[in-house]
Design a protein around this motif. Structure first.
Motif, PDB file in Angstrom:
ATOM      1  N   TYR A  41       0.835  -1.204   0.000  1.00 26.67           N
ATOM      2  CA  TYR A  41       0.000   0.000   0.000  1.00 26.67           C
ATOM      3  C   TYR A  41       0.871   1.257   0.000  1.00 26.67           C
ATOM      4  N   GLY A  42       1.925   1.234   0.814  1.00 24.83           N
ATOM      5  CA  GLY A  42       2.819   2.382   0.861  1.00 24.83           C
ATOM      6  C   GLY A  42       3.505   2.637  -0.471  1.00 24.83           C
ATOM      7  N   PHE A  44       2.348   1.872  -3.533  1.00 21.82           N
ATOM      8  CA  PHE A  44       1.394   2.383  -4.516  1.00 21.82           C
ATOM      9  C   PHE A  44       0.869   3.763  -4.133  1.00 21.82           C
ATOM     10  N   ASP A  45       0.844   4.052  -2.835  1.00 20.73           N
ATOM     11  CA  ASP A  45       0.344   5.344  -2.376  1.00 20.73           C
ATOM     12  C   ASP A  45       1.452   6.391  -2.320  1.00 20.73           C
ATOM     13  N   ARG A  46       2.685   5.955  -2.600  1.00 18.64           N
ATOM     14  CA  ARG A  46       3.855   6.840  -2.647  1.00 18.64           C
ATOM     15  C   ARG A  46       4.155   7.512  -1.310  1.00 18.64           C
ATOM     16  N   GLN A  47       3.738   6.907  -0.217  1.00 12.37           N
ATOM     17  CA  GLN A  47       4.107   7.466   1.082  1.00 12.37           C
ATOM     18  C   GLN A  47       5.012   6.499   1.843  1.00 12.37           C
ATOM     19  N   TRP A  48       5.369   5.406   1.199  1.00 13.94           N
ATOM     20  CA  TRP A  48       6.289   4.390   1.699  1.00 13.94           C
ATOM     21  C   TRP A  48       5.757   3.699   2.940  1.00 13.94           C
ATOM     22  N   TYR A  56      -1.520   2.557  10.993  1.00 15.53           N
ATOM     23  CA  TYR A  56      -2.403   2.289   9.854  1.00 15.53           C
ATOM     24  C   TYR A  56      -3.867   2.203  10.263  1.00 15.53           C
ATOM     25  N   SER A  59      -5.569   5.045   8.619  1.00 12.30           N
ATOM     26  CA  SER A  59      -5.372   5.071   7.170  1.00 12.30           C
ATOM     27  C   SER A  59      -6.548   4.358   6.504  1.00 12.30           C
ATOM     28  N   PRO A  60      -6.620   4.395   5.178  1.00 11.39           N
ATOM     29  CA  PRO A  60      -7.677   3.641   4.488  1.00 11.39           C
ATOM     30  C   PRO A  60      -7.605   2.133   4.706  1.00 11.39           C
ATOM     31  N   PRO A 119       1.626  10.582   7.248  1.00  7.79           N
ATOM     32  CA  PRO A 119       2.614  10.073   6.308  1.00  7.79           C
ATOM     33  C   PRO A 119       3.899  10.869   6.389  1.00  7.79           C
TER      34      PRO A 119
END
Length: 249
Positions: A41-42, A44-48, A56, A59-60, A119
């Protein structure tokens, strides 16, 4: 008649063994899945990564986080294990139910929202979701402390399984001895991660740890160690056990 009864008893015993193996493998799989999904998830979400696995909750992936912990809690609560021998205090059932209780506390008593739940590079934010029932009736800071105690109980019980319960019996079997070495390594890794996380907080390195996501990665390592121990116990990693046995020969 006796042969029929003997066959029925053997089938019941086989079914019980398969049930044990299925529960152990399920726990191992869940232990691998949670950190893997969070890392993906990190990416693809670019927040690592967030500062910790517990972050989390805000988070979503909240439902996934809580759902996996609840699934682990159910499996652990219903895991009977072996009956304790005379003089054994830490029975399989006792330790697994302690771990189950810890998992439920972690799931339903979330950490207090803070900058650690944001994030990387983000600001301190309020929870994205509505507060939980516990956060409604009690100070979120105290709920967060309960969360920490639950995590300590959860990982402490899992380390106990690795270092004590899983290593009982069968010392004349080379494969069992090899498995015991893996259990021991996993248990000490879990304990080392717990102590490292505690040290980061006690010695004032919380901010640096949050910046580098040290707690998150330590928790990931602990989860992988926990998952590996249960996968080995569930005979899902027999090639690894045989390799360790061959190296010890």
């Amino acid at each position: 008649m006796s042969d029929h009864a003997s066959g029925a008893d053997q089938k019941a015993e086989n079914d019980l063994v398969l049930s044990f193996l299925a529960v152990r493998r399920a726990l191992g799989l869940l232990g691998y899945v949670l950190p893997a999904v969070l890392i993906l998830y990190g990416l693809f979400d670019r927040q690592w990564a967030l500062a910790s696995i517990s972050a989390y909750f805000y988070s979503p992936l909240r439902e996934l986080f809580v759902g996996i912990l609840c699934a682990q809690a159910v499996f652990l609560w219903n895991y009977e294990g072996y009956k304790p021998d005379a003089g054994e205090i830490l029975s399989d059932k006792m330790v697994s139910r302690a771990a189950s209780l810890g998992a439920l506390i972690v799931a339903f008593a979330p950490m207090a929202p803070s900058a650690k739940t944001a994030p990387p590079g983000g600001e301190a934010v309020a929870p994205v979701f509505e507060p939980t029932l516990l956060q409604t009736f009690f100070d979120p800071v105290w709920v967060g402390r309960l969360h920490f105690l639950g995590a300590l109980l959860f990982f402490g019980a899992l380390a106990t399984y690795c270092l004590v319960n899983f290593r009982r019996g069968g010392l004349d079997d080379p494969l069992k001895c090899a498995a015991n070495r893996i259990y021991g390594l996993c248990g000490w890794v879990i304990l080392a991660c717990i102590l490292a996380i505690a040290a980061l907080s006690l010695f004032g390195f919380s901010e640096s740890a949050a910046r580098f996501r040290a707690v998150f990665w330590l928790e990931v390592v602990a989860c992988v160690a926990f998952a590996t121990s249960w996968a080995v116990k569930g005979q899902a990693l027999q090639p690894l056990v045989r390799q360790v046995a061959a190296q010890s020969a």
